[in-house]
Design an enzyme around this catalytic site. Structure first.
Site, PDB file in Angstrom:
ATOM      1  N   GLY A  20      39.279  39.067  30.930  1.00 33.36           N
ATOM      2  CA  GLY A  20      39.438  40.344  31.627  1.00 33.36           C
ATOM      3  C   GLY A  20      38.170  40.912  32.237  1.00 33.36           C
ATOM      4  O   GLY A  20      38.069  42.118  32.447  1.00 33.36           O
ATOM      5  N   SER A  21      37.197  40.033  32.561  1.00 30.98           N
ATOM      6  CA  SER A  21      35.977  40.597  33.157  1.00 30.98           C
ATOM      7  C   SER A  21      36.261  41.151  34.558  1.00 30.98           C
ATOM      8  O   SER A  21      35.674  42.158  34.966  1.00 30.98           O
ATOM      9  CB  SER A  21      34.848  39.562  33.187  1.00 30.98           C
ATOM     10  OG  SER A  21      35.156  38.515  34.068  1.00 30.98           O
ATOM     11  N   ASN A  22      37.177  40.530  35.294  1.00 31.83           N
ATOM     12  CA  ASN A  22      37.556  41.100  36.600  1.00 31.83           C
ATOM     13  C   ASN A  22      38.319  42.404  36.414  1.00 31.83           C
ATOM     14  O   ASN A  22      38.155  43.338  37.200  1.00 31.83           O
ATOM     15  CB  ASN A  22      38.405  40.106  37.404  1.00 31.83           C
ATOM     16  CG  ASN A  22      37.541  39.086  38.123  1.00 31.83           C
ATOM     17  OD1 ASN A  22      36.861  39.411  39.082  1.00 31.83           O
ATOM     18  ND2 ASN A  22      37.550  37.854  37.640  1.00 31.83           N
ATOM     19  N   MET A  95      47.519  33.512  34.145  1.00 30.08           N
ATOM     20  CA  MET A  95      47.750  32.062  34.126  1.00 30.08           C
ATOM     21  C   MET A  95      49.214  31.664  34.316  1.00 30.08           C
ATOM     22  O   MET A  95      49.576  30.533  34.009  1.00 30.08           O
ATOM     23  CB  MET A  95      47.222  31.473  32.809  1.00 30.08           C
ATOM     24  CG  MET A  95      45.741  31.670  32.599  1.00 30.08           C
ATOM     25  SD  MET A  95      44.747  30.923  33.910  1.00 30.08           S
ATOM     26  CE  MET A  95      44.880  29.209  33.450  1.00 30.08           C
ATOM     27  N   ARG A  96      50.036  32.584  34.771  1.00 31.31           N
ATOM     28  CA  ARG A  96      51.450  32.246  35.021  1.00 31.31           C
ATOM     29  C   ARG A  96      51.713  32.236  36.507  1.00 31.31           C
ATOM     30  O   ARG A  96      51.090  32.994  37.256  1.00 31.31           O
ATOM     31  CB  ARG A  96      52.370  33.300  34.392  1.00 31.31           C
ATOM     32  CG  ARG A  96      52.164  33.473  32.927  1.00 31.31           C
ATOM     33  CD  ARG A  96      52.845  32.375  32.158  1.00 31.31           C
ATOM     34  NE  ARG A  96      52.452  32.452  30.759  1.00 31.31           N
ATOM     35  CZ  ARG A  96      53.020  31.740  29.813  1.00 31.31           C
ATOM     36  NH1 ARG A  96      53.988  30.889  30.085  1.00 31.31           N
ATOM     37  NH2 ARG A  96      52.599  31.844  28.571  1.00 31.31           N
ATOM     38  N   ILE A  97      52.686  31.404  36.890  1.00 30.99           N
ATOM     39  CA  ILE A  97      53.086  31.401  38.291  1.00 30.99           C
ATOM     40  C   ILE A  97      54.286  32.337  38.424  1.00 30.99           C
ATOM     41  O   ILE A  97      55.299  32.159  37.737  1.00 30.99           O
ATOM     42  CB  ILE A  97      53.411  29.967  38.755  1.00 30.99           C
ATOM     43  CG1 ILE A  97      52.110  29.159  38.701  1.00 30.99           C
ATOM     44  CG2 ILE A  97      54.002  29.969  40.164  1.00 30.99           C
ATOM     45  CD1 ILE A  97      52.253  27.715  39.077  1.00 30.99           C
ATOM     46  N   LEU A  98      54.143  33.337  39.272  1.00 24.32           N
ATOM     47  CA  LEU A  98      55.234  34.297  39.455  1.00 24.32           C
ATOM     48  C   LEU A  98      56.365  33.635  40.236  1.00 24.32           C
ATOM     49  O   LEU A  98      56.115  32.778  41.096  1.00 24.32           O
ATOM     50  CB  LEU A  98      54.719  35.521  40.218  1.00 24.32           C
ATOM     51  CG  LEU A  98      53.650  36.345  39.484  1.00 24.32           C
ATOM     52  CD1 LEU A  98      52.960  37.319  40.442  1.00 24.32           C
ATOM     53  CD2 LEU A  98      54.256  37.096  38.301  1.00 24.32           C
ATOM     54  N   HIS A 114      40.542  33.752  43.153  1.00 31.10           N
ATOM     55  CA  HIS A 114      40.487  32.342  42.774  1.00 31.10           C
ATOM     56  C   HIS A 114      39.026  31.865  42.844  1.00 31.10           C
ATOM     57  O   HIS A 114      38.339  32.158  43.817  1.00 31.10           O
ATOM     58  CB  HIS A 114      41.367  31.517  43.725  1.00 31.10           C
ATOM     59  CG  HIS A 114      41.453  30.085  43.332  1.00 31.10           C
ATOM     60  ND1 HIS A 114      42.246  29.646  42.283  1.00 31.10           N
ATOM     61  CD2 HIS A 114      40.815  28.987  43.813  1.00 31.10           C
ATOM     62  CE1 HIS A 114      42.089  28.344  42.150  1.00 31.10           C
ATOM     63  NE2 HIS A 114      41.235  27.911  43.060  1.00 31.10           N
ATOM     64  N   GLU A 179      32.609  37.327  41.843  1.00 30.84           N
ATOM     65  CA  GLU A 179      34.012  37.787  41.800  1.00 30.84           C
ATOM     66  C   GLU A 179      34.073  39.291  41.543  1.00 30.84           C
ATOM     67  O   GLU A 179      34.873  40.007  42.149  1.00 30.84           O
ATOM     68  CB  GLU A 179      34.784  37.062  40.687  1.00 30.84           C
ATOM     69  CG  GLU A 179      35.028  35.601  40.975  1.00 30.84           C
ATOM     70  CD  GLU A 179      35.899  34.940  39.897  1.00 30.84           C
ATOM     71  OE1 GLU A 179      36.756  35.600  39.298  1.00 30.84           O
ATOM     72  OE2 GLU A 179      35.702  33.737  39.655  1.00 30.84           O
TER      73      GLU A 179
HETATM   74  C1  GRF Z   1      38.262  34.069  37.148  1.00 34.94           C
HETATM   75  O1  GRF Z   1      37.366  33.034  37.389  1.00 34.94           O
HETATM   76  C2  GRF Z   1      39.314  34.122  38.237  1.00 34.94           C
HETATM   77  O2  GRF Z   1      38.833  33.741  39.482  1.00 34.94           O
HETATM   78  C3  GRF Z   1      40.320  33.108  37.740  1.00 34.94           C
HETATM   79  O3  GRF Z   1      40.351  33.291  36.347  1.00 34.94           O
HETATM   80  C4  GRF Z   1      39.096  33.812  35.897  1.00 34.94           C
HETATM   81  C5  GRF Z   1      39.390  35.070  35.139  1.00 34.94           C
HETATM   82  O4  GRF Z   1      38.270  35.585  34.500  1.00 34.94           O
HETATM   83  N1  GRF Z   1      41.585  33.289  38.409  1.00 34.94           N
HETATM   84  P1  GRF Z   1      38.329  37.012  33.792  1.00 34.94           P
HETATM   85  O5  GRF Z   1      39.488  36.989  32.799  1.00 34.94           O
HETATM   86  O6  GRF Z   1      38.527  38.051  34.854  1.00 34.94           O
HETATM   87  O7  GRF Z   1      37.006  37.153  33.087  1.00 34.94           O
END
Ligand code: GRF
Length: 193
Positions: A20-22, A95-98, A114, A179
């Site tokens: 969840g860093s994003n 990590m799921r495909i909608l 991505h 990101e």
């Molecule tokens: C990121 O590298 C994003 O691009 C990919 O999954 C990772 C998620 O990282 N889709 P975080 O959970 O946001 O730290």
């Protein structure tokens, strides 16, 4: 006191599966006065996702779902989204495909980040593949989600140079830093800010 005027923030949901860093960087962005979004909901397919802690820290409603049956779960998610009047969905390490139906019903309102320079390296294990192919550059992409995996319209990309002794771990770290800046920028861009 001068009150902020004009900008009505868009109710936004963030979907996560892991760290969840994003999510964290999007929450911080959403708190800024000029941010177009307000994060009102966090969805996870994993009740153990570390990122769920940000829901507690920032007091945002968080819903982990048991993803045994995609169609049933998606119905529940849609009902949460309607309750919260969500108008934008940001996938952030989800990590799921909608399902195609889910994507169609929120057409143009689902974004994803991505960790590669799309259209190159769609799918998983991007850093490993980039390094083993001896690429000189990689990066990250924010794009609209379409029914074809990692293939929707690109909003923004950021390129990073791969160093001589780059490892999967160092590349992942380097790209994550970008990101965290790129996702907020891409959101501002789609709102013409
Ligand atoms: C990121 O590298 C994003 O691009 C990919 O999954 C990772 C998620 O990282 N889709 P975080 O959970 O946001 O730290």
């Amino acid at each position: 006191m001068v009150q902020s005027i004009g900008l009505k923030k868009i109710n936004t949901a963030v979907f996560i599966s892991g760290t969840g860093s994003n999510l964290k960087s999007l929450i911080q962005f959403s708190k800024k006065k000029n941010s177009p979004i307000s994060i009102e909901l966090i969805i996870s397919d994993n009740s153990k996702a570390k990122g769920l802690k940000y829901g507690k820290i920032f007091k945002i409603s968080s819903k982990p779902f048991n993803y045994k049956n995609k169609l049933i779960v998606e119905k529940k998610i849609i009902s949460e989204i309607k309750n919260k009047k969500i108008k934008l969905i940001c996938l952030a390490g989800f990590m799921r495909i909608l399902s195609k139906n889910f994507i169609k019903s929120f057409k143009g309102k689902i974004l994803n980040i991505h960790p590669s320079l799309l259209p190159k390296y769609k799918g998983l294990q991007t850093h490993e593949r980039v390094i083993s192919n001896g690429e000189k550059y990689s990066g990250c992409t924010v794009h609209f989600v379409s029914p074809r995996l990692d293939s929707g319209k690109i909003i923004l990309q950021k390129k990073v140079k791969i160093s001589k002794n780059e490892t999967n771990k160092s590349l992942k770290k380097k790209i994550l830093i970008e990101e965290h800046k790129l996702y907020p920028k891409a959101i501002s861009k789609i709102f013409n800010l």
